[in-house]
Design an enzyme around this catalytic site. Sequence first.
Site, short mmCIF file in Angstrom:
data_model
loop_
_atom_site.label_atom_id
_atom_site.label_comp_id
_atom_site.label_asym_id
_atom_site.label_seq_id
_atom_site.Cartn_x
_atom_site.Cartn_y
_atom_site.Cartn_z
N LYS A 179 46.71 23.92 -17.22
CA LYS A 179 47.39 23.68 -18.51
C LYS A 179 47.60 22.18 -18.71
O LYS A 179 46.78 21.39 -18.26
CB LYS A 179 48.67 24.50 -18.58
CG LYS A 179 48.42 25.99 -18.29
CD LYS A 179 49.55 26.89 -18.65
CE LYS A 179 49.18 28.33 -18.30
NZ LYS A 179 50.20 29.29 -18.68
N SER A 212 52.25 34.98 -14.30
CA SER A 212 53.14 34.88 -13.15
C SER A 212 52.53 35.46 -11.87
O SER A 212 53.24 36.00 -11.03
CB SER A 212 54.50 35.52 -13.45
OG SER A 212 55.14 34.84 -14.52
N GLU A 218 46.03 38.79 -20.00
CA GLU A 218 47.24 38.02 -19.74
C GLU A 218 48.33 38.47 -20.72
O GLU A 218 48.39 37.98 -21.85
CB GLU A 218 46.98 36.52 -19.93
CG GLU A 218 45.92 35.96 -19.01
CD GLU A 218 46.08 34.46 -18.81
OE1 GLU A 218 46.24 34.06 -17.66
OE2 GLU A 218 46.09 33.70 -19.79
N ASN A 226 44.32 27.60 -13.96
CA ASN A 226 44.51 26.97 -15.27
C ASN A 226 45.67 26.00 -15.14
O ASN A 226 46.83 26.40 -15.12
CB ASN A 226 44.82 28.07 -16.31
CG ASN A 226 45.12 27.47 -17.68
OD1 ASN A 226 44.99 26.27 -17.89
ND2 ASN A 226 45.52 28.32 -18.61
N GLY A 250 54.19 32.47 -17.39
CA GLY A 250 55.17 31.41 -17.16
C GLY A 250 56.61 31.89 -17.14
O GLY A 250 57.55 31.09 -17.18
N HIS A 271 43.09 31.52 -24.95
CA HIS A 271 44.33 31.62 -24.18
C HIS A 271 45.52 31.87 -25.11
O HIS A 271 45.54 31.38 -26.23
CB HIS A 271 44.55 30.32 -23.38
CG HIS A 271 45.65 30.49 -22.37
ND1 HIS A 271 46.97 30.35 -22.70
CD2 HIS A 271 45.62 30.82 -21.05
CE1 HIS A 271 47.71 30.59 -21.62
NE2 HIS A 271 46.91 30.87 -20.61
N GLU A 317 48.37 30.67 -25.26
CA GLU A 317 49.06 29.48 -25.78
C GLU A 317 48.29 28.89 -26.95
O GLU A 317 48.88 28.27 -27.85
CB GLU A 317 49.27 28.47 -24.64
CG GLU A 317 50.38 28.95 -23.71
CD GLU A 317 50.16 28.71 -22.24
OE1 GLU A 317 49.38 27.82 -21.88
OE2 GLU A 317 50.78 29.45 -21.44
P1 13P Z 1 51.41 31.48 -15.14
O1 13P Z 1 50.65 31.85 -13.90
O2 13P Z 1 52.09 30.15 -15.04
O3 13P Z 1 52.30 32.59 -15.60
O4 13P Z 1 50.31 31.29 -16.29
C1 13P Z 1 49.33 32.25 -16.45
C2 13P Z 1 48.32 31.75 -17.40
O5 13P Z 1 48.58 31.58 -18.57
C3 13P Z 1 46.99 31.44 -16.86
O6 13P Z 1 46.09 31.19 -17.88
#
Ligand code: 13P
Length: 256
Positions: free
Chosen positions: A11, A214, A168, A9, A174, A96, A98
């Site tokens: 982002k 992460s 997640e 992903n 992150g 997701h 976010e």
């Molecule tokens: P990170 O791997 O940057 O923590 O993000 C995970 C994520 O949100 C994947 O969709």
Amino acid sequence: MRKPFIGGNWKMNTDSKAAVQLAKDVAQKCAGLLDKVDVSVCPPFVYLASVKNAIGSAKLGLGAQNVYFEAKGAFTGEISCSMLKDLGCKDVIIGHSERRHVIGESNELINKKLIAAIDAGLLPIFCVGELIEERKAGKTDSVVKEQIQKGLAGITVEKAKAITIAYEPVWAIGTGLTATPQQAQDVHLMIRQLIADMYNKEFAAQIRIQYGGSANAGNAAVLMSQPDVDGLLVGGASLKADDFAAMIKAAAEAKK
Ligand code: 13P
């Protein structure tokens, strides 16, 4: 045996040049592993077409990070399922954290998106996960259960077969704070039992559940060694082709 599935992903990262380069590097570095592991990259909408082109005939999947549930019309700024199909997308990330917590998407909206995506022939990566305060309050299971029950409302077992679930934990995304392998396994097992209750045991044994938060080249092997962790949804580490390829390799090794 569930085939491991690793998603990248990206982002809101890369630019047109970097997206194409990253896609080419990933396709090249994981070429020998795609029989053992399903891999998809999910660039920003605006780079889907050029990334598809860069992937060429490689068996790398293409996914979008979001979609809208309506088929067409006056929905300024939104993208439909058929548009994603038109660009060659196989997967789409839905729900997701976010989008839930920054943009404010509800379980009900996510449910509509899942239904529309499946009906259009897309394979949703359906994300769930708790906030840190929910974990601290001992509410992880109830929050994740509610997200799954409301997200999958009205979706038959036949249709649900299109879905991969991504657990997640929001506090791990992150932050560099990965869930321990045991924390991930506990929630994945709970999800699988819930799917058995909602549908049936056979389907629960088939559905793939990714971990995200992460995940990186250093912890991929131990996360993937958990019996109910079938893959990873990778954010930051998916932007580095070497790291992402190492994670794909770790997944192939772990599920040999
Ligand atoms: P990170 O791997 O940057 O923590 O993000 C995970 C994520 O949100 C994947 O969709």
